[in-house]
Design a protein around this motif. Structure first.
Motif, PDB file in Angstrom:
ATOM      1  N   ARG A  31       0.839  -1.209   0.000  1.00  0.00           N
ATOM      2  CA  ARG A  31       0.000   0.000   0.000  1.00  0.00           C
ATOM      3  C   ARG A  31       0.872   1.256   0.000  1.00  0.00           C
ATOM      4  O   ARG A  31       0.557   2.237  -0.682  1.00  0.00           O
ATOM      5  CB  ARG A  31      -0.912  -0.017   1.229  1.00  0.00           C
ATOM      6  N   LEU A  32       1.962   1.242   0.753  1.00  0.00           N
ATOM      7  CA  LEU A  32       2.882   2.383   0.761  1.00  0.00           C
ATOM      8  C   LEU A  32       3.554   2.546  -0.594  1.00  0.00           C
ATOM      9  O   LEU A  32       3.798   3.669  -1.044  1.00  0.00           O
ATOM     10  CB  LEU A  32       3.925   2.204   1.860  1.00  0.00           C
ATOM     11  N   HIS A  33       3.855   1.424  -1.262  1.00  0.00           N
ATOM     12  CA  HIS A  33       4.438   1.500  -2.603  1.00  0.00           C
ATOM     13  C   HIS A  33       3.500   2.227  -3.558  1.00  0.00           C
ATOM     14  O   HIS A  33       3.955   2.942  -4.459  1.00  0.00           O
ATOM     15  CB  HIS A  33       4.725   0.096  -3.128  1.00  0.00           C
ATOM     16  N   ASP A  34       2.189   2.047  -3.386  1.00  0.00           N
ATOM     17  CA  ASP A  34       1.231   2.710  -4.266  1.00  0.00           C
ATOM     18  C   ASP A  34       1.301   4.228  -4.111  1.00  0.00           C
ATOM     19  O   ASP A  34       0.978   4.968  -5.049  1.00  0.00           O
ATOM     20  CB  ASP A  34      -0.183   2.213  -3.948  1.00  0.00           C
ATOM     21  N   LEU A  35       1.727   4.688  -2.943  1.00  0.00           N
ATOM     22  CA  LEU A  35       1.874   6.117  -2.694  1.00  0.00           C
ATOM     23  C   LEU A  35       3.243   6.639  -3.131  1.00  0.00           C
ATOM     24  O   LEU A  35       3.493   7.847  -3.073  1.00  0.00           O
ATOM     25  CB  LEU A  35       1.675   6.414  -1.202  1.00  0.00           C
ATOM     26  N   GLY A  36       4.124   5.715  -3.532  1.00  0.00           N
ATOM     27  CA  GLY A  36       5.479   6.109  -3.894  1.00  0.00           C
ATOM     28  C   GLY A  36       6.400   6.197  -2.704  1.00  0.00           C
ATOM     29  O   GLY A  36       7.502   6.760  -2.794  1.00  0.00           O
ATOM     30  N   TRP A  37       5.985   5.629  -1.555  1.00  0.00           N
ATOM     31  CA  TRP A  37       6.774   5.672  -0.336  1.00  0.00           C
ATOM     32  C   TRP A  37       7.534   4.363  -0.157  1.00  0.00           C
ATOM     33  O   TRP A  37       7.117   3.312  -0.625  1.00  0.00           O
ATOM     34  CB  TRP A  37       5.891   5.894   0.888  1.00  0.00           C
ATOM     35  N   SER A  38       8.632   4.451   0.564  1.00  0.00           N
ATOM     36  CA  SER A  38       9.402   3.262   0.885  1.00  0.00           C
ATOM     37  C   SER A  38       8.628   2.403   1.881  1.00  0.00           C
ATOM     38  O   SER A  38       7.918   2.909   2.761  1.00  0.00           O
ATOM     39  CB  SER A  38      10.760   3.651   1.486  1.00  0.00           C
ATOM     40  N   GLY A  39       8.787   1.101   1.748  1.00  0.00           N
ATOM     41  CA  GLY A  39       8.118   0.194   2.670  1.00  0.00           C
ATOM     42  C   GLY A  39       8.616   0.293   4.097  1.00  0.00           C
ATOM     43  O   GLY A  39       7.938  -0.163   5.033  1.00  0.00           O
ATOM     44  N   TRP A  40       9.798   0.905   4.303  1.00  0.00           N
ATOM     45  CA  TRP A  40      10.339   1.048   5.657  1.00  0.00           C
ATOM     46  C   TRP A  40       9.475   1.972   6.514  1.00  0.00           C
ATOM     47  O   TRP A  40       9.582   1.956   7.741  1.00  0.00           O
ATOM     48  CB  TRP A  40      11.771   1.569   5.602  1.00  0.00           C
ATOM     49  N   TRP A  41       8.614   2.784   5.886  1.00  0.00           N
ATOM     50  CA  TRP A  41       7.724   3.639   6.650  1.00  0.00           C
ATOM     51  C   TRP A  41       6.766   2.831   7.516  1.00  0.00           C
ATOM     52  O   TRP A  41       6.214   3.348   8.485  1.00  0.00           O
ATOM     53  CB  TRP A  41       6.920   4.543   5.708  1.00  0.00           C
ATOM     54  N   VAL A  42       6.566   1.569   7.178  1.00  0.00           N
ATOM     55  CA  VAL A  42       5.648   0.746   7.960  1.00  0.00           C
ATOM     56  C   VAL A  42       6.169   0.569   9.385  1.00  0.00           C
ATOM     57  O   VAL A  42       5.378   0.432  10.334  1.00  0.00           O
ATOM     58  CB  VAL A  42       5.444  -0.624   7.278  1.00  0.00           C
ATOM     59  N   LEU A  43       7.494   0.582   9.558  1.00  0.00           N
ATOM     60  CA  LEU A  43       8.046   0.458  10.904  1.00  0.00           C
ATOM     61  C   LEU A  43       7.678   1.666  11.762  1.00  0.00           C
ATOM     62  O   LEU A  43       7.289   1.523  12.930  1.00  0.00           O
ATOM     63  CB  LEU A  43       9.566   0.300  10.832  1.00  0.00           C
ATOM     64  N   LEU A  44       7.803   2.854  11.191  1.00  0.00           N
ATOM     65  CA  LEU A  44       7.469   4.067  11.932  1.00  0.00           C
ATOM     66  C   LEU A  44       5.983   4.121  12.264  1.00  0.00           C
ATOM     67  O   LEU A  44       5.591   4.452  13.395  1.00  0.00           O
ATOM     68  CB  LEU A  44       7.873   5.302  11.126  1.00  0.00           C
ATOM     69  N   LEU A  45       5.137   3.765  11.291  1.00  0.00           N
ATOM     70  CA  LEU A  45       3.694   3.816  11.515  1.00  0.00           C
ATOM     71  C   LEU A  45       3.239   2.750  12.510  1.00  0.00           C
ATOM     72  O   LEU A  45       2.309   2.981  13.298  1.00  0.00           O
ATOM     73  CB  LEU A  45       2.956   3.644  10.194  1.00  0.00           C
ATOM     74  N   THR A  46       3.893   1.583  12.488  1.00  0.00           N
ATOM     75  CA  THR A  46       3.491   0.487  13.376  1.00  0.00           C
ATOM     76  C   THR A  46       3.974   0.723  14.795  1.00  0.00           C
ATOM     77  O   THR A  46       3.187   0.697  15.756  1.00  0.00           O
ATOM     78  CB  THR A  46       4.030  -0.850  12.849  1.00  0.00           C
ATOM     79  N   PHE A  47       5.277   0.937  14.952  1.00  0.00           N
ATOM     80  CA  PHE A  47       5.818   1.097  16.300  1.00  0.00           C
ATOM     81  C   PHE A  47       5.483   2.467  16.888  1.00  0.00           C
ATOM     82  O   PHE A  47       5.491   2.637  18.106  1.00  0.00           O
ATOM     83  CB  PHE A  47       7.330   0.889  16.279  1.00  0.00           C
ATOM     84  N   GLY A  48       5.177   3.434  16.016  1.00  0.00           N
ATOM     85  CA  GLY A  48       4.765   4.732  16.527  1.00  0.00           C
ATOM     86  C   GLY A  48       3.466   4.667  17.297  1.00  0.00           C
ATOM     87  O   GLY A  48       3.205   5.497  18.178  1.00  0.00           O
ATOM     88  N   THR A 104      -0.246   7.128  -6.554  1.00  0.00           N
ATOM     89  CA  THR A 104       0.225   8.016  -7.615  1.00  0.00           C
ATOM     90  C   THR A 104      -0.373   7.577  -8.941  1.00  0.00           C
ATOM     91  O   THR A 104      -0.379   6.392  -9.273  1.00  0.00           O
ATOM     92  CB  THR A 104       1.759   7.981  -7.708  1.00  0.00           C
ATOM     93  N   PRO A 105      -0.907   8.504  -9.731  1.00  0.00           N
ATOM     94  CA  PRO A 105      -1.543   8.121 -11.001  1.00  0.00           C
ATOM     95  C   PRO A 105      -0.538   7.732 -12.071  1.00  0.00           C
ATOM     96  O   PRO A 105      -0.933   7.170 -13.103  1.00  0.00           O
ATOM     97  CB  PRO A 105      -2.305   9.387 -11.401  1.00  0.00           C
ATOM     98  N   GLU A 106       0.732   8.021 -11.850  1.00  0.00           N
ATOM     99  CA  GLU A 106       1.748   7.681 -12.837  1.00  0.00           C
ATOM    100  C   GLU A 106       2.702   6.635 -12.253  1.00  0.00           C
ATOM    101  O   GLU A 106       2.586   6.248 -11.091  1.00  0.00           O
ATOM    102  CB  GLU A 106       2.526   8.934 -13.260  1.00  0.00           C
ATOM    103  N   GLU A 107       3.606   6.191 -13.064  1.00  0.00           N
ATOM    104  CA  GLU A 107       4.584   5.205 -12.614  1.00  0.00           C
ATOM    105  C   GLU A 107       5.483   5.810 -11.549  1.00  0.00           C
ATOM    106  O   GLU A 107       5.907   6.960 -11.645  1.00  0.00           O
ATOM    107  CB  GLU A 107       5.410   4.714 -13.804  1.00  0.00           C
ATOM    108  N   ASN A 108       5.765   5.038 -10.515  1.00  0.00           N
ATOM    109  CA  ASN A 108       6.690   5.475  -9.479  1.00  0.00           C
ATOM    110  C   ASN A 108       7.799   4.431  -9.343  1.00  0.00           C
ATOM    111  O   ASN A 108       7.820   3.454 -10.100  1.00  0.00           O
ATOM    112  CB  ASN A 108       5.945   5.720  -8.157  1.00  0.00           C
ATOM    113  N   ARG A 157       4.141   0.637 -12.196  1.00  0.00           N
ATOM    114  CA  ARG A 157       3.039   1.415 -12.756  1.00  0.00           C
ATOM    115  C   ARG A 157       1.794   1.254 -11.899  1.00  0.00           C
ATOM    116  O   ARG A 157       1.716   0.349 -11.068  1.00  0.00           O
ATOM    117  CB  ARG A 157       2.769   0.954 -14.185  1.00  0.00           C
ATOM    118  N   PRO A 158       0.801   2.137 -12.071  1.00  0.00           N
ATOM    119  CA  PRO A 158      -0.455   1.960 -11.328  1.00  0.00           C
ATOM    120  C   PRO A 158      -1.095   0.618 -11.627  1.00  0.00           C
ATOM    121  O   PRO A 158      -0.844   0.004 -12.670  1.00  0.00           O
ATOM    122  CB  PRO A 158      -1.324   3.123 -11.825  1.00  0.00           C
ATOM    123  N   VAL A 159      -1.899   0.143 -10.698  1.00  0.00           N
ATOM    124  CA  VAL A 159      -2.617  -1.127 -10.868  1.00  0.00           C
ATOM    125  C   VAL A 159      -4.100  -0.829 -11.010  1.00  0.00           C
ATOM    126  O   VAL A 159      -4.586   0.210 -10.550  1.00  0.00           O
ATOM    127  CB  VAL A 159      -2.371  -2.060  -9.660  1.00  0.00           C
TER     128      VAL A 159
END
Length: 213
Positions: A123-140, A164-168, A172-174
Protein backbone atom coordinates in the motif's frame (compact mmCIF):
# COMPACT_ATOMS: atom_id res chain seq x y z
CA UNK A 1 0.48 10.28 -50.13
CA UNK A 2 -2.38 8.63 -48.25
CA UNK A 3 -4.00 5.96 -50.42
CA UNK A 4 -6.46 4.72 -47.78
CA UNK A 5 -10.06 4.38 -48.89
CA UNK A 6 -13.03 5.40 -46.73
CA UNK A 7 -13.51 1.74 -45.94
CA UNK A 8 -9.94 1.48 -44.63
CA UNK A 9 -10.46 4.55 -42.48
CA UNK A 10 -13.65 3.06 -41.05
CA UNK A 11 -11.90 -0.21 -40.27
CA UNK A 12 -9.07 1.60 -38.50
CA UNK A 13 -11.49 3.61 -36.39
CA UNK A 14 -13.41 0.46 -35.53
CA UNK A 15 -10.20 -1.32 -34.53
CA UNK A 16 -9.00 1.56 -32.37
CA UNK A 17 -12.32 1.74 -30.54
CA UNK A 18 -12.84 -2.00 -30.18
CA UNK A 19 -13.04 -3.54 -26.65
CA UNK A 20 -10.03 -5.78 -27.32
CA UNK A 21 -7.90 -2.80 -28.24
CA UNK A 22 -9.12 -0.90 -25.16
CA UNK A 23 -8.20 -3.90 -23.03
CA UNK A 24 -4.74 -3.99 -24.58
CA UNK A 25 -4.27 -0.29 -23.88
CA UNK A 26 -5.34 -0.82 -20.26
CA UNK A 27 -2.85 -3.68 -19.90
CA UNK A 28 -0.12 -1.46 -21.29
CA UNK A 29 -0.91 1.34 -18.82
CA UNK A 30 -1.29 -0.77 -15.67
CA UNK A 31 0.69 -3.41 -13.85
CA UNK A 32 -1.18 -6.53 -12.67
CA UNK A 33 -2.46 -6.52 -9.11
CA UNK A 34 -0.06 -8.54 -6.89
CA UNK A 35 -1.70 -11.69 -5.49
CA UNK A 36 -2.86 -11.79 -1.89
CA UNK A 37 -1.35 -15.19 -1.17
CA UNK A 38 2.29 -14.34 -1.63
CA UNK A 39 5.25 -13.13 0.42
CA UNK A 40 6.72 -10.97 -2.33
CA UNK A 41 7.11 -7.29 -1.47
CA UNK A 42 7.21 -6.17 -5.11
CA UNK A 43 4.39 -4.20 -6.67
CA UNK A 44 1.63 -1.85 -5.60
CA UNK A 45 -1.81 -2.14 -4.02
CA UNK A 46 -4.57 0.42 -4.31
CA UNK A 47 -6.99 1.15 -1.51
CA UNK A 48 -9.57 -1.44 -2.59
CA UNK A 49 -6.93 -4.15 -3.07
CA UNK A 50 -5.57 -3.38 0.40
CA UNK A 51 -9.03 -3.64 1.96
CA UNK A 52 -9.72 -6.89 0.09
CA UNK A 53 -6.48 -8.34 1.46
CA UNK A 54 -7.35 -7.29 5.02
CA UNK A 55 -10.83 -8.80 4.83
CA UNK A 56 -9.39 -12.02 3.42
CA UNK A 57 -6.79 -12.15 6.20
CA UNK A 58 -9.51 -11.56 8.82
CA UNK A 59 -11.58 -14.42 7.43
CA UNK A 60 -8.62 -16.81 7.32
CA UNK A 61 -7.53 -15.81 10.83
CA UNK A 62 -11.02 -16.44 12.18
CA UNK A 63 -11.16 -19.86 10.52
CA UNK A 64 -7.70 -20.81 11.83
CA UNK A 65 -8.60 -19.67 15.35
CA UNK A 66 -11.76 -21.80 15.24
CA UNK A 67 -9.81 -24.87 14.10
CA UNK A 68 -7.10 -24.37 16.72
CA UNK A 69 -9.73 -23.86 19.41
CA UNK A 70 -11.47 -27.11 18.46
CA UNK A 71 -8.16 -29.00 18.39
CA UNK A 72 -7.18 -27.55 21.78
CA UNK A 73 -10.53 -28.45 23.33
CA UNK A 74 -10.37 -32.01 21.98
CA UNK A 75 -6.76 -32.40 23.16
CA UNK A 76 -7.55 -31.20 26.67
CA UNK A 77 -10.66 -33.37 26.78
CA UNK A 78 -8.79 -36.51 25.72
CA UNK A 79 -5.96 -35.83 28.17
CA UNK A 80 -8.42 -35.37 31.03
CA UNK A 81 -10.08 -38.69 30.21
CA UNK A 82 -6.79 -40.60 30.07
CA UNK A 83 -5.41 -39.13 33.30
CA UNK A 84 -6.19 -40.75 36.64
CA UNK A 85 -5.57 -37.48 38.46
CA UNK A 86 -7.19 -34.48 36.72
CA UNK A 87 -4.88 -32.12 38.65
CA UNK A 88 -1.97 -33.34 36.50
CA UNK A 89 -3.71 -32.14 33.32
CA UNK A 90 -1.80 -28.85 32.92
CA UNK A 91 1.57 -30.46 33.58
CA UNK A 92 0.91 -33.28 31.13
CA UNK A 93 -0.38 -30.86 28.48
CA UNK A 94 2.65 -28.57 28.69
CA UNK A 95 5.07 -31.48 28.61
CA UNK A 96 3.56 -33.17 25.56
CA UNK A 97 1.01 -32.04 23.03
CA UNK A 98 0.91 -28.53 24.42
CA UNK A 99 4.50 -27.81 23.37
CA UNK A 100 3.75 -28.78 19.78
CA UNK A 101 0.55 -26.74 19.90
CA UNK A 102 2.38 -23.63 21.15
CA UNK A 103 5.08 -24.03 18.49
CA UNK A 104 2.43 -24.24 15.76
CA UNK A 105 0.68 -21.11 17.09
CA UNK A 106 3.99 -19.20 17.24
CA UNK A 107 4.92 -20.22 13.69
CA UNK A 108 1.50 -19.19 12.37
CA UNK A 109 1.79 -15.88 14.21
CA UNK A 110 5.17 -15.13 12.60
CA UNK A 111 3.84 -15.98 9.14
CA UNK A 112 0.78 -13.81 9.72
CA UNK A 113 2.90 -10.85 10.84
CA UNK A 114 5.08 -11.09 7.72
CA UNK A 115 1.93 -11.34 5.61
CA UNK A 116 0.36 -8.31 7.34
CA UNK A 117 3.53 -6.24 6.95
CA UNK A 118 3.50 -7.08 3.25
CA UNK A 119 -0.01 -5.63 2.98
CA UNK A 120 1.15 -2.30 4.38
CA UNK A 121 4.33 -2.24 2.29
CA UNK A 122 2.44 -2.73 -0.98
CA UNK A 123 0.00 0.00 0.00
CA UNK A 124 2.88 2.38 0.76
CA UNK A 125 4.44 1.50 -2.60
CA UNK A 126 1.23 2.71 -4.27
CA UNK A 127 1.87 6.12 -2.69
CA UNK A 128 5.48 6.11 -3.89
CA UNK A 129 6.77 5.67 -0.34
CA UNK A 130 9.40 3.26 0.89
CA UNK A 131 8.12 0.19 2.67
CA UNK A 132 10.34 1.05 5.66
CA UNK A 133 7.72 3.64 6.65
CA UNK A 134 5.65 0.75 7.96
CA UNK A 135 8.05 0.46 10.90
CA UNK A 136 7.47 4.07 11.93
CA UNK A 137 3.69 3.82 11.51
CA UNK A 138 3.49 0.49 13.38
CA UNK A 139 5.82 1.10 16.30
CA UNK A 140 4.77 4.73 16.53
CA UNK A 141 1.35 3.51 17.70
CA UNK A 142 2.99 2.21 20.89
CA UNK A 143 4.78 5.44 21.80
CA UNK A 144 3.07 7.31 24.68
CA UNK A 145 1.31 10.55 23.72
CA UNK A 146 2.11 9.85 20.05
CA UNK A 147 0.40 6.50 19.52
CA UNK A 148 -3.05 7.99 18.94
CA UNK A 149 -1.74 10.37 16.27
CA UNK A 150 0.23 7.55 14.64
CA UNK A 151 -2.89 5.37 14.53
CA UNK A 152 -4.95 8.16 12.94
CA UNK A 153 -2.15 8.78 10.42
CA UNK A 154 -2.06 5.06 9.56
CA UNK A 155 -5.82 4.97 8.92
CA UNK A 156 -5.62 8.00 6.64
CA UNK A 157 -2.56 6.72 4.75
CA UNK A 158 -3.71 3.14 4.22
CA UNK A 159 -7.43 3.70 3.63
CA UNK A 160 -7.84 7.22 2.25
CA UNK A 161 -4.82 8.46 0.31
CA UNK A 162 -4.94 7.61 -3.43
CA UNK A 163 -1.90 6.17 -5.12
CA UNK A 164 0.22 8.02 -7.61
CA UNK A 165 -1.54 8.12 -11.00
CA UNK A 166 1.75 7.68 -12.84
CA UNK A 167 4.58 5.21 -12.61
CA UNK A 168 6.69 5.47 -9.48
CA UNK A 169 9.84 3.65 -8.33
CA UNK A 170 7.73 0.62 -7.38
CA UNK A 171 5.91 0.15 -10.68
CA UNK A 172 3.04 1.42 -12.76
CA UNK A 173 -0.46 1.96 -11.33
CA UNK A 174 -2.62 -1.13 -10.87
CA UNK A 175 -6.30 -1.49 -11.78
CA UNK A 176 -8.88 -0.77 -9.10
CA UNK A 177 -9.69 -3.82 -7.01
CA UNK A 178 -13.08 -5.33 -6.29
CA UNK A 179 -15.48 -3.44 -3.99
CA UNK A 180 -16.56 -6.67 -2.29
CA UNK A 181 -14.02 -6.28 0.50
CA UNK A 182 -15.16 -2.71 1.15
CA UNK A 183 -18.79 -3.84 1.40
CA UNK A 184 -17.89 -6.64 3.83
CA UNK A 185 -15.78 -4.28 5.92
CA UNK A 186 -18.62 -1.74 6.14
CA UNK A 187 -21.05 -4.49 7.20
CA UNK A 188 -18.65 -5.71 9.89
CA UNK A 189 -18.12 -2.18 11.17
CA UNK A 190 -21.88 -1.62 11.31
CA UNK A 191 -22.38 -4.88 13.24
CA UNK A 192 -19.57 -3.91 15.60
CA UNK A 193 -21.15 -0.49 16.19
CA UNK A 194 -24.52 -2.15 16.91
CA UNK A 195 -22.85 -4.56 19.35
CA UNK A 196 -21.13 -1.70 21.20
CA UNK A 197 -24.42 0.23 21.33
CA UNK A 198 -26.23 -2.81 22.77
CA UNK A 199 -23.52 -3.29 25.41
CA UNK A 200 -23.70 0.37 26.43
CA UNK A 201 -27.49 0.20 26.52
CA UNK A 202 -27.38 -2.97 28.64
CA UNK A 203 -24.89 -1.50 31.11
CA UNK A 204 -26.92 1.72 31.35
CA UNK A 205 -30.15 -0.20 31.85
CA UNK A 206 -28.59 -2.33 34.60
CA UNK A 207 -27.21 0.76 36.34
CA UNK A 208 -30.63 2.44 36.09
CA UNK A 209 -32.36 -0.61 37.61
CA UNK A 210 -29.85 -0.74 40.45
CA UNK A 211 -30.63 2.83 41.45
CA UNK A 212 -34.16 1.80 42.35
CA UNK A 213 -35.89 4.58 40.41
Amino acid sequence: MDNQTPTDNFNNQYYNSSPNNATQIEQDEYDPIPPIFSFSFRGRWGRLSYINALVTAMGISFAVMCVLGIVLALTIGLNSINLDNPSDLSQNFLSGTGIVFLIVIFALFILYMIWAIRFSVLRLHDLGWSGWWVLLLTFGAFIPFVGFLASIASLIIYYCLPGTPEENPYGRPVPAGSKLGLIILCVLMALYAILIALIIFGVGLAAFNNTGY
